[in-house]
Design a protein around this motif. Structure first.
Motif, short mmCIF file in Angstrom:
data_model
loop_
_atom_site.label_atom_id
_atom_site.label_comp_id
_atom_site.label_asym_id
_atom_site.label_seq_id
_atom_site.Cartn_x
_atom_site.Cartn_y
_atom_site.Cartn_z
N GLN A 19 0.80 -1.22 0.00
CA GLN A 19 0.00 0.00 0.00
C GLN A 19 0.84 1.28 0.00
O GLN A 19 0.38 2.33 0.45
CB GLN A 19 -0.93 -0.01 1.23
CG GLN A 19 -1.91 -1.14 1.24
CD GLN A 19 -2.94 -1.04 0.13
OE1 GLN A 19 -3.49 0.02 -0.12
NE2 GLN A 19 -3.17 -2.14 -0.55
N VAL A 20 2.08 1.19 -0.48
CA VAL A 20 2.95 2.37 -0.62
C VAL A 20 3.52 2.31 -2.03
O VAL A 20 4.02 1.28 -2.46
CB VAL A 20 4.09 2.36 0.42
CG1 VAL A 20 5.02 3.54 0.22
CG2 VAL A 20 3.53 2.38 1.84
N ASP A 21 3.44 3.42 -2.75
CA ASP A 21 3.92 3.46 -4.13
C ASP A 21 5.30 4.09 -4.29
O ASP A 21 6.04 3.72 -5.19
CB ASP A 21 2.95 4.25 -5.01
CG ASP A 21 1.60 3.57 -5.15
OD1 ASP A 21 1.55 2.32 -5.15
OD2 ASP A 21 0.59 4.29 -5.25
N ARG A 22 5.63 5.02 -3.44
CA ARG A 22 6.89 5.76 -3.60
C ARG A 22 7.25 6.46 -2.30
O ARG A 22 6.38 6.88 -1.55
CB ARG A 22 6.72 6.80 -4.71
CG ARG A 22 7.93 7.64 -4.98
CD ARG A 22 7.68 8.67 -6.07
NE ARG A 22 7.51 7.95 -7.33
CZ ARG A 22 6.86 8.44 -8.37
NH1 ARG A 22 6.30 9.64 -8.31
NH2 ARG A 22 6.75 7.74 -9.48
N VAL A 23 8.55 6.59 -2.06
CA VAL A 23 9.04 7.39 -0.94
C VAL A 23 9.58 8.69 -1.52
O VAL A 23 10.45 8.68 -2.39
CB VAL A 23 10.14 6.64 -0.15
CG1 VAL A 23 10.78 7.55 0.88
CG2 VAL A 23 9.55 5.40 0.51
N LEU A 24 9.05 9.81 -1.04
CA LEU A 24 9.48 11.12 -1.53
C LEU A 24 10.63 11.70 -0.72
O LEU A 24 11.51 12.36 -1.27
CB LEU A 24 8.31 12.11 -1.49
CG LEU A 24 7.06 11.74 -2.27
CD1 LEU A 24 5.99 12.80 -2.09
CD2 LEU A 24 7.39 11.53 -3.74
N GLU A 25 10.59 11.47 0.59
CA GLU A 25 11.62 11.99 1.49
C GLU A 25 11.93 10.94 2.54
O GLU A 25 11.04 10.21 2.98
CB GLU A 25 11.14 13.26 2.21
CG GLU A 25 10.76 14.40 1.29
CD GLU A 25 10.13 15.56 2.06
OE1 GLU A 25 10.49 15.78 3.24
OE2 GLU A 25 9.27 16.24 1.47
N TYR A 26 13.20 10.88 2.91
CA TYR A 26 13.61 9.90 3.92
C TYR A 26 14.83 10.44 4.65
O TYR A 26 15.82 10.82 4.03
CB TYR A 26 13.93 8.57 3.23
CG TYR A 26 14.76 7.62 4.05
CD1 TYR A 26 14.26 7.05 5.22
CD2 TYR A 26 16.06 7.30 3.67
CE1 TYR A 26 15.03 6.20 5.98
CE2 TYR A 26 16.83 6.44 4.42
CZ TYR A 26 16.31 5.89 5.57
OH TYR A 26 17.08 5.04 6.32
N THR A 27 14.73 10.50 5.96
CA THR A 27 15.85 10.85 6.83
C THR A 27 16.01 9.69 7.80
O THR A 27 15.10 9.43 8.60
CB THR A 27 15.58 12.16 7.62
OG1 THR A 27 15.24 13.20 6.69
CG2 THR A 27 16.79 12.55 8.43
N PRO A 28 17.13 8.93 7.71
CA PRO A 28 17.30 7.75 8.56
C PRO A 28 17.04 8.04 10.03
O PRO A 28 17.45 9.08 10.55
CB PRO A 28 18.76 7.35 8.33
CG PRO A 28 19.12 7.95 7.01
CD PRO A 28 18.31 9.20 6.90
N ASN A 29 16.33 7.11 10.67
CA ASN A 29 16.05 7.16 12.11
C ASN A 29 15.20 8.35 12.53
O ASN A 29 15.05 8.60 13.72
CB ASN A 29 17.35 7.17 12.93
CG ASN A 29 18.19 5.97 12.64
OD1 ASN A 29 17.72 4.84 12.69
ND2 ASN A 29 19.46 6.20 12.31
N GLN A 30 14.65 9.08 11.56
CA GLN A 30 13.87 10.27 11.91
C GLN A 30 12.51 10.34 11.24
O GLN A 30 11.50 10.46 11.93
CB GLN A 30 14.66 11.54 11.57
CG GLN A 30 15.89 11.74 12.39
CD GLN A 30 16.63 12.99 12.00
OE1 GLN A 30 16.07 13.93 11.46
NE2 GLN A 30 17.92 13.02 12.27
N ARG A 31 12.47 10.27 9.90
CA ARG A 31 11.23 10.63 9.21
C ARG A 31 11.19 10.07 7.79
O ARG A 31 12.22 9.89 7.16
CB ARG A 31 11.19 12.14 9.19
CG ARG A 31 10.30 12.83 8.29
CD ARG A 31 10.49 14.37 8.46
NE ARG A 31 9.51 15.03 7.68
CZ ARG A 31 9.65 15.35 6.41
NH1 ARG A 31 10.77 15.07 5.77
NH2 ARG A 31 8.68 15.95 5.76
N ILE A 32 9.96 9.84 7.33
CA ILE A 32 9.74 9.41 5.95
C ILE A 32 8.46 10.07 5.44
O ILE A 32 7.53 10.31 6.21
CB ILE A 32 9.65 7.87 5.84
CG1 ILE A 32 9.86 7.39 4.41
CG2 ILE A 32 8.34 7.36 6.40
CD1 ILE A 32 10.10 5.89 4.28
N VAL A 33 8.46 10.40 4.16
CA VAL A 33 7.24 10.86 3.48
C VAL A 33 7.04 9.91 2.32
O VAL A 33 7.92 9.77 1.46
CB VAL A 33 7.37 12.31 2.98
CG1 VAL A 33 6.13 12.71 2.20
CG2 VAL A 33 7.60 13.27 4.16
#
Length: 160
Positions: A19-33
């Protein structure tokens, strides 16, 4: 940006469960969009009668929760890999608290999930997140827990 093909190497899910098509932003151990496009060809809409009102095509809340949870799982797995480890075992959704729905998504909408880490441990992750469509907040989770369990323990074949 991480495309769908890469996500299939990160997450164990496959169509129609992924149910996820793409990751736009990713900061390890912190955040994902991450994003998920809702289409009229989703299995959840199969078999709906012609002539139903627009509200009948609301994306199911359970799938929205699953999609947000998978974005969190991607954050956890990617963070572990970037830290030089691979999560051992089966990833499982443990619990969610403070889930609030503020709207709905429909075919043609793109879910935009933002998940933030509260705590990452060897075999568990606690995160919080929100989902928006065109900038409009449709869901918030105050806390969600994911766990990793050894394959043998999940299958019930571990002897005490």
């Amino acid at each position: 940006m991480l495309e769908y093909a890469y996500l299939t190497r990160v997450l164990p899910h496959r169509h129609p469960i992924l149910q996820v098509d793409r990751v736009l932003e990713y900061t390890p151990n912190q955040r994902i969009v991450a994003v998920k496009a809702v289409t009229g060809t989703e299995p959840c809409f199969a078999g709906l009668a012609d002539g139903l009102p627009h509200s009948s095509f609301a994306y199911p809340s359970s799938l929205l929760v699953e999609s947000l949870g998978q974005a969190g799982a991607a954050l956890w797995v990617l963070s572990a890999r970037d830290g030089g480890t691979v999560l051992d075992g089966t990833l499982m959704f443990g619990a969610a608290r403070g889930f609030e729905f503020h709207g709905s998504a429909y075919p043609g909408d793109v879910l935009r999930h933002e998940v933030v880490v509260e705590s990452l441990k060897e075999n568990s992750a606690v995160m919080r997140g929100e989902t928006r469509v065109d900038g409009r907040l449709i869901a918030v989770v105050a806390s969600m827990l994911a766990i990793a369990r050894p394959e043998a323990a999940v299958a019930g074949s571990v002897n005490p």
